[in-house]
Design a protein around this motif. Sequence first.
Motif, PDB file in Angstrom:
ATOM      1  N   ARG A   8     -20.385  25.758  13.905  1.00  0.00           N
ATOM      2  CA  ARG A   8     -20.546  27.292  14.575  1.00  0.00           C
ATOM      3  C   ARG A   8     -19.973  27.347  15.875  1.00  0.00           C
ATOM      4  O   ARG A   8     -19.265  28.389  15.996  1.00  0.00           O
ATOM      5  CB  ARG A   8     -22.133  27.475  14.690  1.00  0.00           C
ATOM      6  CG  ARG A   8     -22.343  28.943  14.946  1.00  0.00           C
ATOM      7  CD  ARG A   8     -23.669  29.253  15.788  1.00  0.00           C
ATOM      8  NE  ARG A   8     -24.792  28.876  14.888  1.00  0.00           N
ATOM      9  CZ  ARG A   8     -26.158  28.495  15.504  1.00  0.00           C
ATOM     10  NH1 ARG A   8     -26.463  28.584  16.764  1.00  0.00           N
ATOM     11  NH2 ARG A   8     -27.025  28.175  14.755  1.00  0.00           N
ATOM     12  N   LEU A  11     -16.134  27.483  15.217  1.00  0.00           N
ATOM     13  CA  LEU A  11     -15.687  28.893  14.804  1.00  0.00           C
ATOM     14  C   LEU A  11     -15.782  29.797  16.031  1.00  0.00           C
ATOM     15  O   LEU A  11     -14.759  30.636  15.936  1.00  0.00           O
ATOM     16  CB  LEU A  11     -16.317  29.224  13.437  1.00  0.00           C
ATOM     17  CG  LEU A  11     -16.291  28.745  12.247  1.00  0.00           C
ATOM     18  CD1 LEU A  11     -17.216  29.256  11.164  1.00  0.00           C
ATOM     19  CD2 LEU A  11     -14.974  28.753  11.877  1.00  0.00           C
ATOM     20  N   LYS A  12     -16.802  29.634  16.854  1.00  0.00           N
ATOM     21  CA  LYS A  12     -16.930  30.490  17.666  1.00  0.00           C
ATOM     22  C   LYS A  12     -15.517  30.582  18.678  1.00  0.00           C
ATOM     23  O   LYS A  12     -15.235  31.608  19.257  1.00  0.00           O
ATOM     24  CB  LYS A  12     -18.122  30.215  18.571  1.00  0.00           C
ATOM     25  CG  LYS A  12     -18.718  31.510  19.433  1.00  0.00           C
ATOM     26  CD  LYS A  12     -20.350  31.405  19.833  1.00  0.00           C
ATOM     27  CE  LYS A  12     -20.327  30.711  21.148  1.00  0.00           C
ATOM     28  NZ  LYS A  12     -22.030  30.367  21.468  1.00  0.00           N
ATOM     29  N   THR A  15     -11.958  31.678  17.799  1.00  0.00           N
ATOM     30  CA  THR A  15     -11.653  32.948  17.738  1.00  0.00           C
ATOM     31  C   THR A  15     -11.130  33.490  19.053  1.00  0.00           C
ATOM     32  O   THR A  15     -10.527  34.578  19.050  1.00  0.00           O
ATOM     33  CB  THR A  15     -12.785  33.951  17.715  1.00  0.00           C
ATOM     34  OG1 THR A  15     -13.737  33.407  18.580  1.00  0.00           O
ATOM     35  CG2 THR A  15     -13.639  33.466  16.118  1.00  0.00           C
ATOM     36  N   LEU A  18      -7.001  34.401  19.233  1.00  0.00           N
ATOM     37  CA  LEU A  18      -6.634  35.893  18.901  1.00  0.00           C
ATOM     38  C   LEU A  18      -7.082  36.956  19.646  1.00  0.00           C
ATOM     39  O   LEU A  18      -6.456  38.026  19.893  1.00  0.00           O
ATOM     40  CB  LEU A  18      -7.427  36.064  17.226  1.00  0.00           C
ATOM     41  CG  LEU A  18      -6.690  37.247  16.387  1.00  0.00           C
ATOM     42  CD1 LEU A  18      -5.479  37.234  16.208  1.00  0.00           C
ATOM     43  CD2 LEU A  18      -7.386  37.290  15.025  1.00  0.00           C
ATOM     44  N   GLU A  19      -8.070  36.991  20.149  1.00  0.00           N
ATOM     45  CA  GLU A  19      -8.792  37.761  21.287  1.00  0.00           C
ATOM     46  C   GLU A  19      -7.855  37.868  22.499  1.00  0.00           C
ATOM     47  O   GLU A  19      -7.580  38.835  22.919  1.00  0.00           O
ATOM     48  CB  GLU A  19     -10.380  37.357  21.668  1.00  0.00           C
ATOM     49  CG  GLU A  19     -10.831  38.658  21.930  1.00  0.00           C
ATOM     50  CD  GLU A  19     -12.569  38.322  22.107  1.00  0.00           C
ATOM     51  OE1 GLU A  19     -13.060  37.821  21.480  1.00  0.00           O
ATOM     52  OE2 GLU A  19     -13.002  38.800  23.267  1.00  0.00           O
ATOM     53  N   ALA A  22      -4.663  39.661  21.381  1.00  0.00           N
ATOM     54  CA  ALA A  22      -5.035  41.006  20.928  1.00  0.00           C
ATOM     55  C   ALA A  22      -5.186  41.979  22.581  1.00  0.00           C
ATOM     56  O   ALA A  22      -4.810  42.987  22.525  1.00  0.00           O
ATOM     57  CB  ALA A  22      -6.412  41.329  20.301  1.00  0.00           C
ATOM     58  N   ALA A  23      -5.748  41.311  23.389  1.00  0.00           N
ATOM     59  CA  ALA A  23      -5.977  41.799  24.616  1.00  0.00           C
ATOM     60  C   ALA A  23      -4.602  42.250  25.233  1.00  0.00           C
ATOM     61  O   ALA A  23      -4.400  43.361  25.833  1.00  0.00           O
ATOM     62  CB  ALA A  23      -6.767  40.817  25.688  1.00  0.00           C
ATOM     63  N   PHE A  51      -3.310  44.216  33.288  1.00  0.00           N
ATOM     64  CA  PHE A  51      -4.668  44.349  32.820  1.00  0.00           C
ATOM     65  C   PHE A  51      -5.012  43.555  31.538  1.00  0.00           C
ATOM     66  O   PHE A  51      -6.026  42.872  31.432  1.00  0.00           O
ATOM     67  CB  PHE A  51      -5.055  45.761  32.652  1.00  0.00           C
ATOM     68  CG  PHE A  51      -5.164  46.614  33.741  1.00  0.00           C
ATOM     69  CD1 PHE A  51      -5.780  45.749  35.030  1.00  0.00           C
ATOM     70  CD2 PHE A  51      -5.022  47.907  33.824  1.00  0.00           C
ATOM     71  CE1 PHE A  51      -5.978  46.673  36.165  1.00  0.00           C
ATOM     72  CE2 PHE A  51      -5.081  48.525  35.076  1.00  0.00           C
ATOM     73  CZ  PHE A  51      -5.881  47.943  36.269  1.00  0.00           C
ATOM     74  N   GLY A  52      -3.839  43.542  30.747  1.00  0.00           N
ATOM     75  CA  GLY A  52      -3.998  42.862  29.459  1.00  0.00           C
ATOM     76  C   GLY A  52      -4.148  41.538  29.647  1.00  0.00           C
ATOM     77  O   GLY A  52      -5.157  40.812  29.185  1.00  0.00           O
ATOM     78  N   ALA A  54      -5.176  39.866  32.311  1.00  0.00           N
ATOM     79  CA  ALA A  54      -6.383  39.694  32.941  1.00  0.00           C
ATOM     80  C   ALA A  54      -7.460  39.737  31.972  1.00  0.00           C
ATOM     81  O   ALA A  54      -8.619  38.992  32.037  1.00  0.00           O
ATOM     82  CB  ALA A  54      -6.844  40.820  34.073  1.00  0.00           C
ATOM     83  N   ALA A  55      -7.543  40.752  31.238  1.00  0.00           N
ATOM     84  CA  ALA A  55      -8.727  40.769  30.045  1.00  0.00           C
ATOM     85  C   ALA A  55      -8.624  39.652  29.278  1.00  0.00           C
ATOM     86  O   ALA A  55      -9.513  38.892  29.018  1.00  0.00           O
ATOM     87  CB  ALA A  55      -8.491  41.862  29.098  1.00  0.00           C
ATOM     88  N   ARG A  58     -10.118  36.662  31.302  1.00  0.00           N
ATOM     89  CA  ARG A  58     -11.624  37.116  31.216  1.00  0.00           C
ATOM     90  C   ARG A  58     -12.314  36.568  29.937  1.00  0.00           C
ATOM     91  O   ARG A  58     -13.500  36.260  30.040  1.00  0.00           O
ATOM     92  CB  ARG A  58     -11.848  38.397  31.426  1.00  0.00           C
ATOM     93  CG  ARG A  58     -13.297  38.735  32.024  1.00  0.00           C
ATOM     94  CD  ARG A  58     -13.532  40.279  32.307  1.00  0.00           C
ATOM     95  NE  ARG A  58     -14.982  40.539  32.320  1.00  0.00           N
ATOM     96  CZ  ARG A  58     -15.692  40.300  33.317  1.00  0.00           C
ATOM     97  NH1 ARG A  58     -15.335  39.717  34.357  1.00  0.00           N
ATOM     98  NH2 ARG A  58     -16.712  40.665  33.248  1.00  0.00           N
ATOM     99  N   ARG A  62     -15.162  33.683  30.172  1.00  0.00           N
ATOM    100  CA  ARG A  62     -16.330  33.827  29.586  1.00  0.00           C
ATOM    101  C   ARG A  62     -16.911  32.943  28.440  1.00  0.00           C
ATOM    102  O   ARG A  62     -18.049  32.534  28.577  1.00  0.00           O
ATOM    103  CB  ARG A  62     -16.587  35.386  28.780  1.00  0.00           C
ATOM    104  CG  ARG A  62     -17.702  35.731  28.443  1.00  0.00           C
ATOM    105  CD  ARG A  62     -17.630  37.080  27.619  1.00  0.00           C
ATOM    106  NE  ARG A  62     -17.591  38.376  28.629  1.00  0.00           N
ATOM    107  CZ  ARG A  62     -17.014  39.495  28.327  1.00  0.00           C
ATOM    108  NH1 ARG A  62     -16.592  39.627  27.232  1.00  0.00           N
ATOM    109  NH2 ARG A  62     -16.894  40.207  29.338  1.00  0.00           N
TER     110      ARG A  62
END
Lengths: 81, 248
Positions: A8, A11-12, A15, A18-19, A22-23, A51-52, A54-55, A58, A62
């Motif tokens: 689990r 998989l977590k 991801t 891609l995030e 995408a940001a 900003f992208g 930085a996102a 972030r 996290r």
Amino acid sequence: MSRSQFLRDLLKFSTLGLEMGAAVVIGLLMGVYLDRQFGTRPWLTMVFLGFGFAAAARAVIRAVKAGLLMEEEEKDEEEKG
Amino acid sequence: MSANTFYFLDHTPLHQVIEKPSTVQKAGGLLTNAVEASPILHAGLATLLLIAVAWVVSRRYREDSTLPAEKTFSPSNIMEMAVRGLLLFMESIMGPEARRFVPLIGTTALFILFSNLLGSIPGFDSPTANINTTLACAIVVVAATHVIGVRAHGIKYIKHFMGPVWWLAWLIFPIELIGHIARVMSLSVRLFGNMFGDHTVVATFMMLVALGVPAIFMGFGVFVALIQTFVFTLLSIIYISGAIEEAH
């Protein structure tokens, strides 16, 4: 850590890549769109690309925090058991 | 090898029905060709399948209220196992509040699972191999997380977007906004990319060696379908639990 727990988490965290991508793309697209609206090329593009990034950073921070928290919980469980 | 040899690959039985001009006119001229309409029709088919399963399963509960344990491998037992497994899985992440979100998560999970597996049946297409279907699912899930967040925290939900200190809020807000839009994109593109790529691989190998070898990749396809359903569900749960927890 049990095997299903490991899968689990695998998989977590898989991801995350891609995030991040995408940001950056979303930031860039927002910047380009706003520049077209206000005619301020290229400044808003650059700001929102920042900003992208930085996102994306972030999202990584996290995930690392969540990972550290998980590690602590695991240690606690080991000490108890 | 001519292109006609693999005509069957992107012309499923449903395509042949809607390629008749009369059907296109019946749909109000919204659907101009079979390829455009295919994901919509197959998503409808997946929904109908789900409704049929729900009807078959719920019939048992309507008939007798005492519910003796069935010892056979019946549809209602399988569905009970699936829903129970989902609930236990959600409780392991969100805690006791999980029960409220079973309808949302369970519906998206079952719809995506059925849609993914529909493509593994010869003659049918995966609606999730089209970005529009996956984008719809992702927007529903992410919009729902914000609705849930507002309902849980009221106006204080905006603190989730403001970061730790007020004088940094103007900087954190666009970053959080981009992060949340990126969630929609990463959810939808991941599912779409995996399913589309899987189908492309099967089609390519069918073109190279039509016998035997594609079966291996179809097996992989079933695996990918299950994994992607799981990933989508897991991320939805994580996003929702992120919205209901207190802002840092």
